[in-house]
Design an enzyme around this catalytic site. Structure first.
Site, PDB file in Angstrom:
ATOM      1  CG  HIS A  78      41.754  37.194 -16.251  1.00  0.00           C
ATOM      2  ND1 HIS A  78      42.097  38.015 -15.156  1.00  0.00           N
ATOM      3  CD2 HIS A  78      40.813  38.023 -16.734  1.00  0.00           C
ATOM      4  CE1 HIS A  78      41.498  39.013 -14.808  1.00  0.00           C
ATOM      5  NE2 HIS A  78      40.565  39.055 -16.053  1.00  0.00           N
ATOM      6  CD  GLU A  79      39.480  37.592 -20.375  1.00  0.00           C
ATOM      7  OE1 GLU A  79      38.127  37.431 -20.131  1.00  0.00           O
ATOM      8  OE2 GLU A  79      40.277  38.135 -20.079  1.00  0.00           O
ATOM      9  CG  HIS A  94      35.716  37.272 -16.564  1.00  0.00           C
ATOM     10  ND1 HIS A  94      35.562  37.679 -15.306  1.00  0.00           N
ATOM     11  CD2 HIS A  94      37.125  37.864 -16.876  1.00  0.00           C
ATOM     12  CE1 HIS A  94      36.506  38.675 -14.862  1.00  0.00           C
ATOM     13  NE2 HIS A  94      37.384  38.876 -16.092  1.00  0.00           N
TER      14      HIS A  94
END
Length: 455
Positions: free
Chosen positions: A21-22, A25
């Protein structure tokens, strides 16, 4: 299973999903020219960190593990040097900010596609979508289904395995009142249509399995109670039982198959049983006393024997499901899409009271599923990982301030009105979003505790 058997798969899954997920980003932020100050696995106090990369990004592990974050250069959070202002997050166009925020949930959804793609390409052995006699007075029985029927279509969608049968029933049942099945009876070449009414059935974590509510039971061929293996030092070995022995009765009660043997033994810990066996052309009686063993914290009586493997019966029960590379990819995308839309639909029905809030699960339940799936093998664990990755992606896309979806809502409004949302409005939104998130977490933990208490 011990606590470690649940904890290790849970922590492993959590770490993978948070990092993916990170990374979403992080990578899109770098692609957009934004400077990343910190990449953290976990929240709160930094426990360990290292700096790396051309920008000296701090890669860290923090104290609270249920999440993570990417901290970017931003003038709203502190002074920024003149020569770096163009690399601040707040200086980017609304399109770039939208892409950076959306990249996290999208990365989770893409992970699910990759995992499903690999699983569908390599293939797996699964139960055939063939049924035993439906439960009496059940919707399946009323619809005319009989033992030996193979369910090959559900509302026009093909079904190849029992697992796919369950999934199709769930996805069609959530919005429908009836389901149309394409059924092939044993010995028949033609498909017959059967219609099942879903009136009165509930999709509820605390209720019965939907398939069981419909009355469908997977086909199980009768397996002769022939011994395939005898454990060393077991009650069966001490009594003289050998591989190849055919158990025909216990305490003079005839056995119809292996399931009867298991049922009698499980209920007879410490109680001597007289086994009537056929060994070649001879018939003998052996006295065996089952001993209790702890399984999942519960005592289970056993005598230390395993059934003889019969490939022909396994063939009757299982089918190997495998797809070509392109077909597997298309199916992976469809599975991810359907799971995502089903999650959104269930959330919507929770809000309107059509589905119980008891379906909401917290970390304890997820850890339980992680441990159980890991015990079933790598394929089941990867399926669990894909499902949780989709759930994380969908959750983060919900338009709740604090979550990624809340920021995306702000940017959407900014695109429509042509200017940023006032800071005060965003602050109020953050407070409301945090309250909603805490409420959801409270429900999830409450459900976890209820499940632990009720078993």
């Amino acid at each position: 299973m011990s606590l470690i058997d649940y904890l290790v798969p849970f922590v492993g899954a959590l770490a993978i999903l948070i990092v993916i997920h990170e990374l979403g980003h992080f990578l899109v932020a770098r692609w957009c020219g934004v400077k990343v100050l910190r990449f953290s696995l976990g929240f709160g106090k930094v426990l360990a960190s290292v700096r790396a990369g051309r920008d000296g990004t701090e890669w860290s592990v923090s104290a609270f593990p249920l999440g993570g974050y990417v901290k970017m250069l931003d003038e709203r959070e502190g002074p920024v040097a003149e020569h770096e202002r163009a690399r601040a997050f707040n200086r980017q166009t609304v399109g770039k900010r939208f892409a950076i925020v959306a990249a996290g949930p999208v990365a989770n959804l893409l992970l699910a596609v990759v995992l499903y793609w690999g699983l569908f390409s390599t293939g797996s052995d699964e139960l055939r979508p063939k049924i035993a006699a439906p439960l009496a007075a059940s919707p399946a029985s009323v619809a005319g289904l009989i033992a030996g029927d193979s369910i090959e279509l559900i509302d026009g969608d093909p079904v190849r395995s029992w697992q796919e049968l369950r999934w199709r029933l769930l996805t069609h049942a959530i919005d429908g009142n009836t389901i149309n099945l394409g059924v092939r009876s044993e010995g028949s070449q033609a498909l017959a249509e059967r219609t099942i009414s879903l009136g009165g059935l509930s999709i509820d974590e605390s209720g019965e399995d939907l398939v069981k509510q419909i009355g469908l039971v997977p086909y199980r061929p009768k397996i002769p109670a022939e011994i395939g293996r005898v454990a060393e030092g077991s009650p069966a070995e001490r009594a003289g039982m050998k591989p190849g022995d055919l158990v025909i009765a216990i305490d003079e009660r005839p056995l119809t198959d292996w399931g009867d043997l298991v049922h009698v033994v499980k209920a007879s810990a410490g109680k001597p049983l007289v086994f009537t066996i056929e060994r070649g052309e001879k018939r003998e009686k052996l006295a065996v006393t089952p001993e209790a063993e702890m399984v999942d914290g519960q005592p289970v009586a056993r005598i230390g024997v395993a059934v003889k493997d019969r490939p022909e019966l396994r063939e009757a029960m299982f089918v190997t499901i495998r797809y070509g590379i392109l077909e597997a990819f298309a199916k992976a995308v469809r599975q991810t899409w359907e799971t995502s839309t089903l999650s959104v639909s269930v959330i919507g029905k929770m809000l309107f009271g059509d589905v119980s809030w008891k379906n909401l699960s917290g970390p304890v339940t997820i850890a339980d599923y992680a441990g159980q799936s890991a015990q079933l093998g790598l394929a089941q664990y990867l399926k669990f990982l894909a499902l949780i990755s989709i759930s994380l992606g969908v959750l983060n896309l919900l338009p709740i301030p604090v979550l990624d979806g809340g920021h995306l809502l702000y940017y959407t409004i900014e695109i429509i009105k042509g200017s940023p949302i006032p800071e005060r409005f965003m602050e109020i939104g953050q407070q409301v979003g945090m309250a909603v998130l805490l409420m959801l977490m409270g429900f999830a933990f409450y459900n976890d505790i209820n499940r632990l208490i009720s078993g």
